[in-house]
Design an enzyme around this catalytic site. Structure first.
Site, PDB file in Angstrom:
ATOM      1  CE  LYS A  12      -2.992 -35.297  24.319  1.00  0.00           C
ATOM      2  NZ  LYS A  12      -2.956 -33.960  23.752  1.00  0.00           N
TER       3      LYS A  12
ATOM      4  NE  ARG B 203      -3.291 -36.686  16.674  1.00  0.00           N
ATOM      5  CZ  ARG B 203      -2.778 -37.209  18.057  1.00  0.00           C
ATOM      6  NH1 ARG B 203      -3.001 -37.393  19.093  1.00  0.00           N
ATOM      7  NH2 ARG B 203      -1.763 -38.382  16.944  1.00  0.00           N
TER       8      ARG B 203
END
Length: 336
Positions: free
Chosen positions: A278, A313
């Protein structure tokens, strides 16, 4: 005034007799941080808390066959042309091959998604989303993979098709607020769910997000959504919670959540953390190329394991599973 109890998690073989086991897992704690809105946090001994700590200490029930006494990696299988780091890389046979490789690399669950939820992403028609995801799930099962599969969707029609194709879990980034039919579907089908916090829709969530207290606001949202899901017939012990790092949150918001992740054990359910590749990792790690953010992603994941987070994840499954194995052997003293 409502009080929130955040366990100050520790790991390792030297453990006081009075220590409490966190969520039936590898962590333990003797002290908690007491949080209240509008007041400075206070650290106190757990045995001095005037409140119920059962949600922190109770073992978590297995979900889709996964126990939570050890951490797990959820491998990401994006079937979208516009995902922020791997859009368009996986479709057809390549998607199945990638799923097989992630399982070989140690993924305990495969998260299949057909709609990008990156900041600015547009909504995908449900039929297009079904066409992207259901055939791949069928192919994964046809390839002999019995690893649990989650469908990453906000839409009941997509979830139904995925469950028919062999998916086990429904993972909704909208916290089951986008499609009113989704939670009843999961209850009827007996499907475990993952409920995530997001402020706003993916198309606009990056536009000046605001919170009174991001940590407690996200906690209260997830607590309320879990209650709403149980009211609709989904068993509480079949729910996973995700604080939604990067979904309608600034860098400061993300770091406030990551610094105190262990608070979310108070929800009484396993915690999923999705930080892989991210933007904040690129910002803090000085890496503009999302595909090269694996080391930073692993660093955040290991810090989360130190706070007892059970499910990570990740895009780079092999990097994560190797790092976690070494972490367990050297820090948690749990050689696998």
């Amino acid at each position: 005034m409502k009080q929130y109890f955040r366990p100050l998690v520790q790991v390792g073989p030297a453990r006081p007799d009075a220590a409490l086991t966190l969520a039936g897992g590898w962590g333990w704690f003797t002290h908690v941080e007491v949080l209240e809105r509008g007041r400075a946090p206070v650290v106190t001994s757990a045995d001095q808390v005037h409140g119920d700590l059962d949600a922190l200490t109770a073992s978590r029930a297995a979900i889709a066959g996964l126990g939570w006494d050890t951490p797990h990696v959820m491998g990401i299988l994006n079937l979208t042309p516009d995902s922020f780091s791997d859009g368009g890389q996986h479709s057809g046979d390549a998607a199945t091959a990638h799923a097989v490789q992630m399982v070989q690399d140690g993924a305990a669950m495969i998260d299949v998604g057909g709609e990008s939820t990156r900041p600015g992403a547009e909504t995908v028609d449900p039929q297009d989303e079904i066409a992207r995801t259901a055939p791949v799930i069928e192919a994964i099962r046809a390839a002999g993979i019995d690893t649990p599969v989650s469908i990453d969707t906000r839409k009941a029609a997509v979830a139904a098709a995925a469950l028919d194709a062999g998916a086990d879990v429904v993972n909704d980034v909208a916290g089951f607020t986008y499609d009113a039919a989704l939670a009843p579907l999961c209850a009827y089908r007996g499907a475990p769910v993952c409920v995530m916090h997001a402020q706003g829709d993916p198309a606009t969530m990056h536009h000046d997000p605001h919170y009174d207290d991001v940590l407690l606001d996200v906690y209260d949202y997830l607590d309320a959504r879990i209650t709403a899901l149980t009211d609709q017939g989904i068993a509480r012990d079949q729910i996973i919670a995700d604080p939604g790092i990067g979904f309608g949150k600034t860098l400061d918001h993300n770091m406030a959540l990551l610094n105190r992740l262990s608070l979310f054990h108070g929800l009484g359910v396993p915690i999923l953390l999705g930080v892989s590749r991210k933007r904040f990792i690129g910002t803090l790690g000085n890496e503009p190329d999302a595909a090269r953010r694996g080391p930073g992603s692993v660093g955040v994941a290991l810090a989360a394991l130190g706070q007892g987070v059970q499910l990570i994840r990740a895009h780079d499954v092999a990097l994560h599973t190797q790092a976690i194995a070494l972490w367990r052997a050297s820090v948690a003293h749990q050689a696998s």
